[in-house]
Enzyme design. Structure first.
Site, PDB file in Angstrom:
ATOM      1  CE  LYS A 126       5.312   5.397  -1.876  1.00 48.20           C
ATOM      2  NZ  LYS A 126       4.683   6.086  -0.723  1.00 48.20           N
ATOM      3  CB  SER A 207       7.689   7.208   1.239  1.00 50.34           C
ATOM      4  OG  SER A 207       6.307   6.894   1.175  1.00 50.34           O
ATOM      5  CB  SER A 231       4.200   9.271   2.176  1.00 46.23           C
ATOM      6  OG  SER A 231       5.144   8.969   3.170  1.00 46.23           O
TER       7      SER A 231
END
Length: 544
Positions: A126, A207, A231
């Site tokens: 990420k 996210s 997330s």
């Protein structure tokens, strides 16, 4: 996940799910380790389709493939699926050194040096995780564009030591979905909008949006996400993969752009429970720069695969909230089917009542995150290579570049954080006690009262529509808050399809119960093989 859910009626309840398309499938003829059912897919000729870490290691061992050839196949796949074709937009940046790293791993293999289970395996991470290489670390924000980290994050060091090939970075909800109360998950000003691989008009939650979509669409075998509340588990669930949020303390946060030092953690995202367990073992470790990792001393493991047992549910007591999740009868039917599977595998399903008490703490949790975000981000930026050095400067940059940085939703969450005081304030201390300790007391009490091995339930409703103007409209099923606010581990595994979109089943329990949760999830996964391949639909279909 979208933090505005903390503000809705003081809980995580939202709107009811809307109708999409139902999907059909047939049983896979793959081996015992398979976790997928075969459905028609325009990309089913991909040589690495649904391949596992162990499959890739075997191919490299026998010489039919190399780390370079595997990496090249994934790079080609990303170009084909992510940047053209369906254009999923899950990858924000490719590592220009990926092939050279892979070649180095091949040379080491030829010399008889195998670092471990991830040797030569491409991994996506990420874009809020520091890499001291040629890639940026921006949390998806144009304010941090050009930022090259001084040093690898601790978990990136772990990956490199294990021989992993850092393939690139995944797109995310900007600032890990902590910018606005009306944000659209999977959108960032630097990376644009990530799309669901199942229905391109829908978003893949966040996210860790790209880290959910990429393994689901077979752009990689495994990925790393981060979670503060939902997330990892939300994008994993709606992307039809496995996601594990570890106990806070099991995995270091050093070198990860923060939201909350109380709740933040990185974790593995993969198509199978086994690959999730393999990746988790690589990520763990005591980090002298992250004090909370010392709590994992004597509890962290390097091999979690030894707990994977097809009979892992036998004799276990699993608690499930007695109030049905939401109002959608398809979701209710899916939960009923999951309960039947648990019972058929020898588990005892116990009805419990606790979620309302957890959800009532939502405003306190939100306050904790706001205070800790301001303190944590200011500390991170003050020591980073980025030109922007504080939350205040982020806000000012966004205002000065509104057309590029904020063309849709704005930054009221950032502004609310900036207006707060320090971590010495009474409001923060009270909120922390109520949310973090309060959640632990509730969960520990339920586990003890009913002698439970774990708590379960549907993770989320199916993916919601992409709406850049008004933001996410998630369903009324959320099971992320209890494990998030308490800091306890949480795993989600494919449960089935609703309206042609994946829904996950969660298992969570007390601190450092990852071995138990992996065993339960693996037993359920192998009994159901619920994962279905994405089909990249572009429009809704009739329910008839």
């Amino acid at each position: 996940m979208n933090r505005r859910n903390f503000l809705w009626n003081g809980s995580l309840a939202g709107l009811s799910v809307s109708a999409f398309s139902l999907g059909a499938c047939k049983e896979s003829k793959k081996g015992a380790e398979s976790s997928v059912k075969d459905i028609a897919s325009p990309q089913d000729s991909f040589p690495l389709m649904e391949i596992t870490i162990e499959d890739l290691q075997q191919k490299m061992k026998e010489g039919s493939m190399t780390a370079v050839s595997i990496t090249q196949l994934y790079l080609d796949r990303i170009l084909q699926i992510d940047k053209s074709g369906p254009k999923l937009n899950s990858i924000i940046e490719i590592n220009p050194d990926a092939l050279s790293i892979a070649a180095e791993m091949d040379n080491e293999r030829k010399a008889g040096n195998i670092r471990g289970s991830l040797h030569g395996i491409p991994v996506l991470i990420k874009d809020n995780i520091d890499t001291a290489d040629k890639m940026q670390t921006t949390a998806g924000s144009l304010a941090l564009e050009g930022h090259i980290a001084k040093e690898d994050a601790f978990i990136v060091k772990q990956l490199r030591l294990a021989g992993a090939v850092i393939l690139g970075k995944t797109n995310l909800s900007e600032w890990a979905n902590f910018r606005s109360t009306s944000s659209c998950s999977g959108w960032s000003s630097r990376g644009g909008q990530t799309k669901s691989a199942y229905l391109l008009t829908h978003n893949p939650c966040g996210s860790s949006s790209g880290s959910g979509v990429a393994p689901s669409a077979n752009l990689c075998v495994v990925a790393i996400g981060t979670e503060t509340d939902g997330s990892i588990t939300c994008p994993a669930a709606v992307s039809g993969i496995v996601g594990l949020k570890p106990t806070v303390g099991l995995v270091s946060r050093t070198g990860i752009i923060p939201i909350s030092h109380t709740q933040d953690t990185a974790g593995p995202m993969a198509r199978t429970v086994r690959d999730t367990a393999i990746l988790l073992g690589v990520l763990t470790g005591i980090d002298e720069n992250d004090e909370i990792t010392r709590t994992s001393e004597g509890k962290k493991l390097e091999d979690y695969t030894k707990f994977l047992d097809t009979e892992g549910l036998k004799g276990k007591r699993i608690g499930i909230e007695k109030e049905l999740p939401g109002k959608n009868h398809y979701m209710h039917a899916l939960l009923a089917k999951a309960k039947d599977v648990l019972r058929s595998k020898g588990a005892e399903v116990i009805e419990v009542s606790y979620l309302k008490r957890i959800n009532d703490l939502g405003n306190d949790e939100y306050n904790v995150l706001k205070y800790e975000f301001k303190a944590g981000l200011n500390k991170y930026l003050a020591n980073a290579n980025a030109k922007i050095k504080s939350l205040k400067e982020v806000i000012e940059f966004n205002k000065a570049n509104e057309d590029r940085a904020m063309p849709y939703f704005k930054q009221e969450t950032l502004e609310a954080c900036e207006a707060l005081g320090t971590l010495d304030t009474k409001e923060y201390k009270d909120a922390l006690k109520n949310s973090h300790k309060g959640s632990q007391v509730i969960i520990d009490g339920i586990l003890k009262e009913h002698k439970l091995d774990a708590i379960s339930g549907l993770t989320m409703g199916p993916a919601c529509s992409i709406d850049l103007w008004y933001g996410d409209r998630w369903g009324d099923v959320f099971l992320t808050a209890p494990a998030a606010s308490s800091g306890y581990p949480h795993i989600t595994v494919p449960c089935g399809m609703v309206y042609g979109l994946p829904v996950g089943l969660s298992f969570y329990g007390p601190a450092y119960s990852e071995p138990t949760l992996l065993s339960l999830a693996y037993s359920y996964e192998q009994a159901t093989k619920n994962r279905q391949l994405p089909t990249y639909k572009t429009q809704l279909e009739s329910l008839s």
